[in-house]
Design an enzyme around this catalytic site. Structure first.
Site, PDB file in Angstrom:
ATOM      1  N   LYS A 116       0.827  -1.209   0.000  1.00 28.66           N
ATOM      2  CA  LYS A 116       0.000   0.000   0.000  1.00 28.66           C
ATOM      3  C   LYS A 116       0.858   1.256   0.000  1.00 28.66           C
ATOM      4  CE  LYS A 116      -4.179  -1.886   2.000  1.00 28.66           C
ATOM      5  NZ  LYS A 116      -4.941  -2.032   3.250  1.00 28.66           N
ATOM      6  N   LYS A 222      -8.785 -14.151  -7.998  1.00 27.66           N
ATOM      7  CA  LYS A 222     -10.011 -14.087  -7.217  1.00 27.66           C
ATOM      8  C   LYS A 222     -10.832 -12.838  -7.505  1.00 27.66           C
ATOM      9  CE  LYS A 222      -8.709 -11.944  -2.857  1.00 27.66           C
ATOM     10  NZ  LYS A 222      -8.596 -12.062  -1.420  1.00 27.66           N
ATOM     11  N   LYS A 225     -12.419  -5.939  -6.577  1.00 24.43           N
ATOM     12  CA  LYS A 225     -13.294  -4.827  -6.930  1.00 24.43           C
ATOM     13  C   LYS A 225     -13.036  -4.226  -8.310  1.00 24.43           C
ATOM     14  CE  LYS A 225     -14.726  -3.636  -2.343  1.00 24.43           C
ATOM     15  NZ  LYS A 225     -14.302  -3.133  -1.069  1.00 24.43           N
TER      16      LYS A 225
END
Ligand code: TRP
Length: 357
Positions: A116, A222, A225
């Site tokens: 991040k 997977k 979003k």
């Protein structure tokens, strides 16, 4: 008669958007299955969302959405404690206290932090340990981009969520196991530093069987979003059909019993989750003898997904329209969660020497 001691289970979701089928099969549906037998606590991690989300209106709306989605998926506020993280001020105080026993080095080595932080700094590609550009930029370097301290201490806050409730089982995804490992380490360290037995060491909750993998629609890994890859619980049937019809496939099997490419295998996995065994068998047979038409498979899959999500979507809409009910749920939840949090915090302050004169 004394009840047998029930396992304390805790899990949270960051309110960074709507929940999708991956969240439903991977988490929500399993939470519903265990809420009768255990002391379950499910919360919306809005303080954690602040480490990356900066739009106040979106954050506020997403807290409500995630709550409504929890409830619509079947989590029952009579059985489980449902709350919003920021409604428990004890969490913020304990976060300050626990941080005194957390090393900045161990936080900086956390994989999720590196990922991040690199994104914040606009660095692309995978991180590697000898990445000097990263090390340089993170301490300010020659750029005016910042990595906020909240991101660094994300694992402290997560450990606090867990330890303040003295939770013993924490259902999380693979990407969160390192945070759980740190939580155990912080608990152990605190207990041994002060010669106390305050915090139990939490472990991942084992649902038994293989973990549910919910693939996305774009052929890779997977469900997440990213655009076109995921189906939200609130998507309407038209949107679902469109997304499924656009899912990645391949040119089709050329010989009987050929192995499946990943995108096609993913569609079968989704069909297995949402459809009946005979439908799955029908399409597997058709794949095996090369008579399959992916258009038919997708049409079937879209309808099966619509059948799963429609009742959930209807409930989400009803719940969101009933503010009074939502407020009551979080008020009751906060009351229960705070009671335990306040006890733990009081013990911790006493242990650390923060005491009234
Ligand atoms: N970090 C978790 C995630 O991103 C969310 C989370 C915050 C959490 N606090 C937690 C999960 C405590 C389990 C327990 O998925």
């Amino acid at each position: 008669m004394e009840q047998p001691k029930r396992e304390i289970i805790l899990s949270g979701i960051r309110p960074t958007g709507n929940l999708h089928l991956g969240n439903f099969y991977g988490a929500l549906r399993k939470f519903v299955q265990i809420q009768d037998a255990h002391d379950c606590n499910f919360f919306v991690a809005d303080l954690h969302a602040l480490t990356t989300a900066t739009d106040p209106e979106a954050l506020h709306a997403n807290v409500k959405n995630v709550l409504a989605e929890y409830l619509a998926a079947g989590i029952d506020p009579e059985k489980a404690t449902i709350f919003v993280q920021s409604d428990i001020p004890e969490i913020s105080e304990m976060y300050l206290l626990l941080n005194m026993h957390v090393g900045i080095g161990e936080l900086m080595r956390t994989a999720a932090f590196k990922d991040k932080a690199r994104k914040c700094l606009g660095l692309s590609g995978e991180c590697d340990d000898s990445d000097e550009a990263f090390e340089h930029q993170i301490i300010g370097g020659d750029t005016n981009k910042r990595v906020c301290a909240g991101l660094l201490t994300y694992p402290t806050l997560m450990a606090v969520d867990i330890l303040i409730q003295k939770a013993t089982k924490v259902p999380v995804g693979k990407d969160q196991l390192q945070h759980l490992e740190l939580t155990r380490r912080f608990a152990r360290r605190f207990n041994s530093f002060y010669h106390v037995d305050l915090f139990p060491e939490p472990t991942d909750f084992d649902f038994g069987g293989a973990p549910v993998k919910v693939p996305g629609l774009n052929g890779s890994g997977k469900m997440g979003k990213s655009e076109g890859n995921c189906i939200y619980l609130i998507d309407d049937p038209k949107v679902i059909r469109k997304k499924v019809m656009r899912a990645t496939t391949d040119e089709g099997p050329k010989e009987p019993n050929s192995p499946m490419s990943e995108p096609v295998a993913n569609l079968f996995t989704l069909l297995e989750l949402t459809s009946t065994p005979d439908v799955v068998k029908h399409f597997r047979d058709a794949y095996a003898d090369c008579s399959i038409r992916y258009g038919d498979l997708k049409k079937q899959l879209a309808e099966d997904i619509v059948a799963v999500t429609t009742p959930i979507r209807d409930r989400i809409t009803d719940i969101l329209a009933n503010e009074e009910y939502l407020r009551k749920v979080v008020r009751d939840g906060a009351e229960r969660a705070r009671a335990r949090a306040a006890d733990t915090l009081a013990e911790m302050r006493q242990i650390m020497g923060i005491r009234p004169l």
